[in-house]
Design a protein around this motif. Structure first.
Motif, short mmCIF file in Angstrom:
data_model
loop_
_atom_site.label_atom_id
_atom_site.label_comp_id
_atom_site.label_asym_id
_atom_site.label_seq_id
_atom_site.Cartn_x
_atom_site.Cartn_y
_atom_site.Cartn_z
N LYS A 11 0.83 -1.29 -0.03
CA LYS A 11 0.10 -0.09 0.01
C LYS A 11 0.69 1.27 -0.02
N ALA A 12 1.99 1.23 0.57
CA ALA A 12 2.91 2.49 0.72
C ALA A 12 3.19 3.07 -0.68
N HIS A 13 3.36 2.33 -1.67
CA HIS A 13 3.95 3.21 -3.09
C HIS A 13 2.53 3.44 -3.54
N HIS A 14 1.45 2.98 -3.15
CA HIS A 14 0.14 3.70 -3.82
C HIS A 14 -0.27 4.66 -3.15
N ASN A 15 -0.21 4.76 -1.76
CA ASN A 15 -0.65 5.95 -1.06
C ASN A 15 0.42 7.13 -0.80
N ARG A 40 6.51 -14.34 9.06
CA ARG A 40 4.89 -14.15 9.63
C ARG A 40 4.74 -12.83 9.97
N VAL A 41 4.92 -11.92 9.22
CA VAL A 41 4.83 -10.35 9.44
C VAL A 41 4.12 -9.82 8.50
N SER A 42 3.17 -8.77 9.01
CA SER A 42 2.40 -8.00 7.98
C SER A 42 2.54 -6.55 8.31
N LEU A 43 2.95 -5.81 7.42
CA LEU A 43 3.04 -4.45 7.51
C LEU A 43 2.19 -3.51 7.13
N GLY A 44 0.90 -4.28 6.61
CA GLY A 44 -0.06 -3.75 5.97
C GLY A 44 -0.81 -2.51 6.83
N GLU A 45 -0.93 -2.37 7.89
CA GLU A 45 -1.38 -1.21 8.70
C GLU A 45 -0.62 -0.42 9.64
N ALA A 46 0.95 -0.86 9.12
CA ALA A 46 1.78 -0.23 10.16
C ALA A 46 2.55 1.11 9.70
N TYR A 47 2.69 1.87 10.70
CA TYR A 47 3.26 3.17 10.45
C TYR A 47 4.25 3.63 11.46
N VAL A 48 5.06 4.52 11.20
CA VAL A 48 6.35 4.95 12.07
C VAL A 48 5.94 6.19 12.93
N PRO A 104 6.68 2.43 6.81
CA PRO A 104 7.61 1.39 6.60
C PRO A 104 7.28 0.80 5.24
N LEU A 105 8.41 0.35 4.39
CA LEU A 105 8.27 -0.19 3.10
C LEU A 105 8.45 -1.67 2.94
N ARG A 106 9.47 -2.24 3.64
CA ARG A 106 9.92 -3.59 3.82
C ARG A 106 10.70 -3.97 4.75
N GLY A 121 7.84 10.02 2.96
CA GLY A 121 6.75 10.04 1.98
C GLY A 121 5.55 11.24 2.09
N ARG A 122 5.20 11.65 1.04
CA ARG A 122 4.19 12.53 1.08
C ARG A 122 2.79 11.86 0.58
N GLY A 123 1.66 12.05 1.11
CA GLY A 123 0.69 11.41 0.80
C GLY A 123 -0.01 11.74 -0.56
N LYS A 124 -0.35 10.86 -1.60
CA LYS A 124 -0.91 11.08 -2.67
C LYS A 124 -2.32 11.47 -2.54
N LYS A 125 -2.80 12.29 -3.57
CA LYS A 125 -4.23 12.63 -3.69
C LYS A 125 -4.78 11.72 -4.72
#
Length: 149
Positions: A11-15, A40-48, A104-106, A121-125
């Motif tokens: 999701k990171a590069h999309h958003n 066994r890791v998921s970064l989908g909802e993660a943020y820093v 977090p990217l990977r 990153g800067r959020g995309k519109k």
């Protein structure tokens, strides 16, 4: 140098438009590193999150290790990120700018240590997201036509 990619944040590069990337170590418990090595890791909802001059990984899910004791780790606990003080200051200064965030990217294993690639990153519109989807589809179409001829 062997790098084994454990998890990526698709999701990171999309958003976000990723401006810079950094490498950070992660403070993990014994049962957590064993789960990481089993991917066994998921970064989908993660943020820093920045807190008192430190960076924390919040919302990353590292599954419980099955062979650990009954008092295993909390799967979504905040985890401290390890970086040089100079890099953290640089990130925090850039974070003060409007609209920038750390994503977090990977997660990967490098030289037997778990590492996290984070991006500024800067959020995309919405129109930016549409534009990147269109560009990707056009590139695929060009690849198909080149492959045929």
């Amino acid at each position: 140098m062997i790098i084994k990619v454990i998890s990526t944040n698709r999701k990171a590069h999309h958003n976000y438009d990723i401006l810079e990337t950094f490498e950070a170590g992660i403070v993990l418990l014994g049962s957590e590193i064993k789960s990481v090595r089993e991917s066994r890791v998921s970064l989908g909802e993660a943020y820093v999150k920045a807190d008192h001059g430190e960076l924390w990984l919040v919302g990353a899910h590292i599954a419980r290790y099955e062979a650990a004791s009954y008092m295993g780790h909390d799967p979504i606990r905040p985890r401290k990120l390890l970086m040089h003080r100079k890099e953290i200051r640089l990130l925090l200064a850039k974070l003060a700018e409007k609209g920038l965030t750390i994503v977090p990217l990977r997660m990967y294993i490098k030289e037997h240590k778990a590492k996290l690639e984070i991006g500024l990153g800067r959020g995309k519109k919405l129109y930016d997201k549409r534009e990147s989807i269109m560009r990707r589809e056009n590139d695929r179409e060009i690849e198909r036509t080149l492959k045929r001829h």
